[in-house]
Enzyme design. Structure first.
Site, mmCIF file in Angstrom:
data_model
loop_
_atom_site.group_PDB
_atom_site.id
_atom_site.type_symbol
_atom_site.label_atom_id
_atom_site.label_comp_id
_atom_site.label_asym_id
_atom_site.label_seq_id
_atom_site.Cartn_x
_atom_site.Cartn_y
_atom_site.Cartn_z
ATOM 1 N N HIS A 122 -5.545 -5.972 3.093
ATOM 2 C CA HIS A 122 -4.628 -4.837 3.305
ATOM 3 C C HIS A 122 -4.093 -4.883 4.727
ATOM 4 O O HIS A 122 -4.861 -4.745 5.677
ATOM 5 C CB HIS A 122 -5.374 -3.511 3.089
ATOM 6 C CG HIS A 122 -5.747 -3.277 1.655
ATOM 7 N ND1 HIS A 122 -5.240 -2.244 0.920
ATOM 8 C CD2 HIS A 122 -6.557 -3.984 0.825
ATOM 9 C CE1 HIS A 122 -5.735 -2.308 -0.317
ATOM 10 N NE2 HIS A 122 -6.531 -3.349 -0.391
ATOM 11 N N CYS B 32 -2.452 -2.711 6.204
ATOM 12 C CA CYS B 32 -2.590 -1.429 6.921
ATOM 13 C C CYS B 32 -3.954 -1.332 7.599
ATOM 14 O O CYS B 32 -4.155 -0.489 8.463
ATOM 15 C CB CYS B 32 -2.342 -0.246 5.993
ATOM 16 S SG CYS B 32 -3.483 -0.154 4.634
ATOM 17 N N GLN C 97 -5.307 -0.298 -4.471
ATOM 18 C CA GLN C 97 -5.904 -1.443 -5.161
ATOM 19 C C GLN C 97 -6.687 -1.037 -6.414
ATOM 20 O O GLN C 97 -6.675 -1.744 -7.426
ATOM 21 C CB GLN C 97 -6.806 -2.212 -4.194
ATOM 22 C CG GLN C 97 -7.321 -3.517 -4.807
ATOM 23 C CD GLN C 97 -8.084 -4.350 -3.811
ATOM 24 O OE1 GLN C 97 -7.778 -4.342 -2.619
ATOM 25 N NE2 GLN C 97 -9.074 -5.079 -4.283
ATOM 26 N N CYS D 77 0.851 -1.179 0.000
ATOM 27 C CA CYS D 77 0.000 0.000 0.000
ATOM 28 C C CYS D 77 0.893 1.238 0.000
ATOM 29 O O CYS D 77 1.848 1.336 0.763
ATOM 30 C CB CYS D 77 -0.899 -0.065 1.231
ATOM 31 S SG CYS D 77 -0.969 1.396 2.213
ATOM 32 N N GLU D 78 0.576 2.172 -0.910
ATOM 33 C CA GLU D 78 1.458 3.338 -1.049
ATOM 34 C C GLU D 78 1.268 4.363 0.077
ATOM 35 O O GLU D 78 2.027 5.311 0.179
ATOM 36 C CB GLU D 78 1.259 4.002 -2.411
ATOM 37 C CG GLU D 78 -0.055 4.726 -2.592
ATOM 38 C CD GLU D 78 -0.210 5.308 -3.992
ATOM 39 O OE1 GLU D 78 0.504 4.864 -4.910
ATOM 40 O OE2 GLU D 78 -1.039 6.210 -4.155
ATOM 41 N N HIS D 79 0.251 4.180 0.895
ATOM 42 C CA HIS D 79 0.032 5.133 1.984
ATOM 43 C C HIS D 79 0.753 4.749 3.264
ATOM 44 O O HIS D 79 1.000 5.590 4.116
ATOM 45 C CB HIS D 79 -1.468 5.271 2.265
ATOM 46 C CG HIS D 79 -2.235 5.750 1.074
ATOM 47 N ND1 HIS D 79 -3.393 5.152 0.633
ATOM 48 C CD2 HIS D 79 -1.980 6.752 0.216
ATOM 49 C CE1 HIS D 79 -3.827 5.785 -0.450
ATOM 50 N NE2 HIS D 79 -2.981 6.756 -0.718
ATOM 51 N N HIS D 80 1.032 3.453 3.412
ATOM 52 C CA HIS D 80 1.706 2.995 4.638
ATOM 53 C C HIS D 80 2.930 2.128 4.372
ATOM 54 O O HIS D 80 3.652 1.783 5.298
ATOM 55 C CB HIS D 80 0.732 2.194 5.512
ATOM 56 C CG HIS D 80 -0.492 2.969 5.924
ATOM 57 N ND1 HIS D 80 -1.675 2.919 5.217
ATOM 58 C CD2 HIS D 80 -0.699 3.809 6.963
ATOM 59 C CE1 HIS D 80 -2.570 3.699 5.805
ATOM 60 N NE2 HIS D 80 -2.005 4.257 6.861
HETATM 61 ZN ZN LIG Z 1 -2.559 1.705 3.602
#
Ligand SMILES: [Zn+2]
Length: 218
Positions: free
Chosen positions: A177, A179, A149, A108-111
């Site tokens: 996910h 995260c 995703q 995941c590119e956010h975490h």
């Molecule tokens: Zn994430």
């Protein structure tokens, strides 16, 4: 300000279907990237208070850097795109071909924590077919990037549309996910499902139902 950044991160809002890369993303060679990531990762570990002289930890920055460039984020670089060879559809098989339960791993590119799950791909040949193992490799190529995703689903859908020269492509991704499970709300049971439907899969309900029936078979 920080509040809204956190919200976007947890809501997993995707932007366009193109990975947001800078124009100079591949000016630096892989060797230099590994050196720089190693240096910065060592710094992160140092800030966390870890003793980098410890035998177990001292190799970690280099290991992480190599893993980022050569494995888990190797799909950022177009030079790692699998070579796609098409074959003539000699059998005149005109029904849909479904490759289901393709296991993939992404981040995941956010975490920057793992997303993993199954991808299901279907297409109806318009004269060409693709080697089955290439389907898995293309999925893994796009998964080997920091991702959301929705974007992963669209990138895979657009890639098969282009390679196969047909709009009749469907993609479903069912993923977990980390995260969401290992931090934040800590929900270990939820999965996220996304879909891409082109051509007949978009316009003909029967094709869509047939695809969904195939992927629900055990
Ligand atoms: Zn994430």
């Amino acid at each position: 300000m920080n509040h809204s950044v956190d919200e976007i991160g947890d809501e997993h809002i995707g932007t366009s279907h193109k990975t947001p890369l800078r124009g100079d993303a591949f000016v630096m060679d892989d060797e230099l990237k590994i050196k720089l990531i190693e240096k910065h990762f060592r710094e992160i570990m140092h800030v966390l208070g870890l003793d980098l002289n410890d035998d177990s930890l001292k190799g970690t920055p280099n290991r992480v850097a190599k893993m980022f460039i050569n494995e888990v984020f190797s799909g950022l670089d177009p030079k790692n795109m699998p070579e796609v060879k098409l074959f003539e559809n000699k059998y005149n098989y005109n029904e849909m071909l479904v490759e289901k339960d393709i296991t993939f791993f992404s981040h995941c590119e956010h975490h920057f924590v793992p997303i993993y799950g199954k991808a299901h791909i279907a297409y109806i040949s318009n004269g060409h077919v693709i080697g089955l193992s290439k389907i898995n490799r293309i999925v893994q190529y796009f998964a080997s990037r920091p991702q959301v995703q929705e974007r992963l689903t669209m990138q895979i859908g657009h890639a098969f549309t282009e390679f196969l020269g047909t709009e009749d492509v469907a993609v479903i991704i069912d993923a977990h996910h980390m995260c969401v499970s290992s931090r934040g709300v800590k929900d270990v049971n939820s999965n996220t499902v996304t879909s891409f439907y082109g051509g007949k899969f978009e316009n003909d309900e029967q094709s869509r139902i047939e695809f969904l029936q195939y992927i629900s078979l055990d």
